[in-house]
Design an enzyme around this catalytic site. Structure first.
Site, short mmCIF file in Angstrom:
data_model
loop_
_atom_site.label_atom_id
_atom_site.label_comp_id
_atom_site.label_asym_id
_atom_site.label_seq_id
_atom_site.Cartn_x
_atom_site.Cartn_y
_atom_site.Cartn_z
N GLU A 90 6.55 36.40 -9.96
CA GLU A 90 7.59 35.41 -9.69
C GLU A 90 8.98 36.04 -9.69
O GLU A 90 9.83 35.73 -8.84
CB GLU A 90 7.54 34.30 -10.76
CG GLU A 90 6.23 33.55 -10.83
CD GLU A 90 5.25 34.12 -11.83
OE1 GLU A 90 4.60 33.34 -12.53
OE2 GLU A 90 5.14 35.36 -11.93
N ARG A 100 -14.93 52.38 -10.67
CA ARG A 100 -14.44 52.77 -11.99
C ARG A 100 -12.92 52.65 -12.11
O ARG A 100 -12.41 52.44 -13.20
CB ARG A 100 -14.88 54.21 -12.30
CG ARG A 100 -16.35 54.37 -12.60
CD ARG A 100 -16.69 55.83 -12.84
NE ARG A 100 -18.08 56.02 -13.23
CZ ARG A 100 -18.62 57.19 -13.53
NH1 ARG A 100 -17.87 58.30 -13.46
NH2 ARG A 100 -19.89 57.29 -13.88
N THR A 128 -28.20 58.27 -22.21
CA THR A 128 -27.59 58.71 -20.95
C THR A 128 -26.72 59.94 -21.18
O THR A 128 -26.70 60.87 -20.38
CB THR A 128 -26.75 57.58 -20.33
OG1 THR A 128 -27.60 56.46 -20.07
CG2 THR A 128 -26.09 58.01 -19.05
N SER A 155 -32.57 62.04 -13.22
CA SER A 155 -32.01 60.89 -12.51
C SER A 155 -30.93 61.28 -11.50
O SER A 155 -30.39 60.42 -10.83
CB SER A 155 -31.41 59.89 -13.51
OG SER A 155 -30.36 60.49 -14.25
N GLY A 166 -28.02 53.26 -20.11
CA GLY A 166 -29.28 53.08 -19.39
C GLY A 166 -29.87 51.69 -19.57
O GLY A 166 -29.21 50.73 -19.98
#
Length: 363
Positions: A48, A180, A192, A164, A292
């Site tokens: 504003e 991200r 992980t 993975s 995970g």
């Protein structure tokens, strides 16, 4: 011209401005725009004020279209309502009230008391979705939780060996790095960290982004090694642990630069709701959970996932002992399973991105 939609479009240009909401504002007078603006980074002007400064004297008698109720309290910046009244704006229109306890309805009432016409309601659904993380945080104290995972056609996120990298293609990985940059924090479990040793940083286009999310590791037993990459580089790291971890390990994590917080357990695992509340208290409004399957499953079991990004990879692992994208207790019957409402589908190279909001039948 639809000035409300113009204000919403401007709000999207604000980017990530947490802990503030992203707001857009348009000043119109006699059928033309005389000023516009969007929220500046924290400590900077609100939408504003940017629009009013651009309009100058032309703001007197104009109508202000803004994507959220103007603030009326002193924070890092003075109240927007005060600037609106001083500028002589004749009318203010916005989609919905600010959910913040310090603001809800007070901005509207202050403007009305000053003799300014106020209209609330137009574009409410779009405005709420635009600031979905802000609304969740301000109404519950918890961050807006987005679960993201990449899985094979048979729902596996890795081979039985734990390998993975890289299950998804380069386009999906680039998209993930851009995502991200849009969140306040990234969460993953200790497994992980141990298996993949990720940095958990935002690197769109291969470049380290200036703004890095808080990196959060859920590690109830104290398994994160002192040399883990999540403890290095740009960005802060928070390790959430429990009384099962050793004090000497916690000291080592702090010596490596991490903040360590000891939280309650649910059984042998970390209480994920306590973790979310701790993050909410640190002004984390949006949380991206990257795995995970155990941590994502725990969040689903407690009904704490607000949004899902599922990257489906055209691959079949075909191993019963390969880790699944979502573990936990899960649904005993299909009628109890989570389904995505408002699903969207997008191609990311050879992969497919499915996005939606989890909901159970009857809710």
């Amino acid at each position: 011209m639809d000035y409300v939609r113009c204000a919403l479009a401007l709000a999207r240009q604000a980017g990530v401005v947490s802990p503030n909401p992203a707001v857009g504002a348009v000043l119109a007078r006699e059928g033309r725009v005389v000023g516009e603006g969007f929220t500046q980074p924290p400590g900077g002007a609100h939408a504003e004020v940017v629009a009013l400064e651009q309009a100058g004297d032309a703001a007197r008698g104009a109508t202000l279209y803004v994507s959220l109720e103007p603030c009326c309290h002193q924070g890092r910046t003075p109240p927007c309502t005060r600037a609106i009244i001083a500028a002589g704006v004749a009318e203010v229109r916005f989609p919905l009230l600010d959910p913040d306890a310090h603001a809800r309805g007070r901005g509207r009432d202050e403007l009305l008391a000053a003799g300014i016409a106020v209209h609330v309601g137009e574009g409410e659904e779009e405005a709420r979705r635009l600031n979905e993380a802000y609304f969740k945080h301000r109404t519950t104290g918890l961050p807006f939780v987005t679960a993201k995972f990449a899985a094979s056609l048979d729902g596996r996120i890795a081979a039985p060996s734990g390998e993975s990298r890289w299950i998804s293609g380069p386009e999906a990985r680039e998209w993930a790095h851009s995502l991200r940059t849009e969140v306040d924090a990234i969460l993953c479990g200790a497994n992980t960290i141990v298996v993949d040793d990720p940095q958990l940083t935002a690197r769109p286009g291969g470049q380290v982004a200036a703004r890095q999310p808080l990196r959060v590791v859920a590690d109830s037993r104290g398994r994160t090694p002192a040399g883990a990459r999540v403890l290095r580089g740009l960005g802060r790291t928070l390790i959430a642990t429990s009384d099962r971890s050793q004090p000497i390990w916690r000291v080592a994590m702090e010596a490596a630069g991490a903040e360590v917080v000891v939280l309650p357990r649910r059984g042998d695992s970390l209480d994920v709701e306590a973790l979310l509340r701790a993050l909410g208290q640190r002004d984390v409004m949006s949380l991206l959970v990257e795995g995970g399957g155990v941590i994502i499953g725990a969040l689903f079991d407690q009904g704490l996932v607000d949004k899902v990004h599922a990257i489906i990879v055209p691959m079949i692992v075909g191993a019963s002992d390969a880790p699944a994208a979502v573990a936990g207790h899960g649904a005993r019957r299909l009628a109890e399973a989570w389904r995505l409402r408002e699903p969207t589908v997008e191609r990311l190279g050879e992969d497919v991105l499915i996005t939606g909001y989890p909901q159970k039948a009857g809710e």
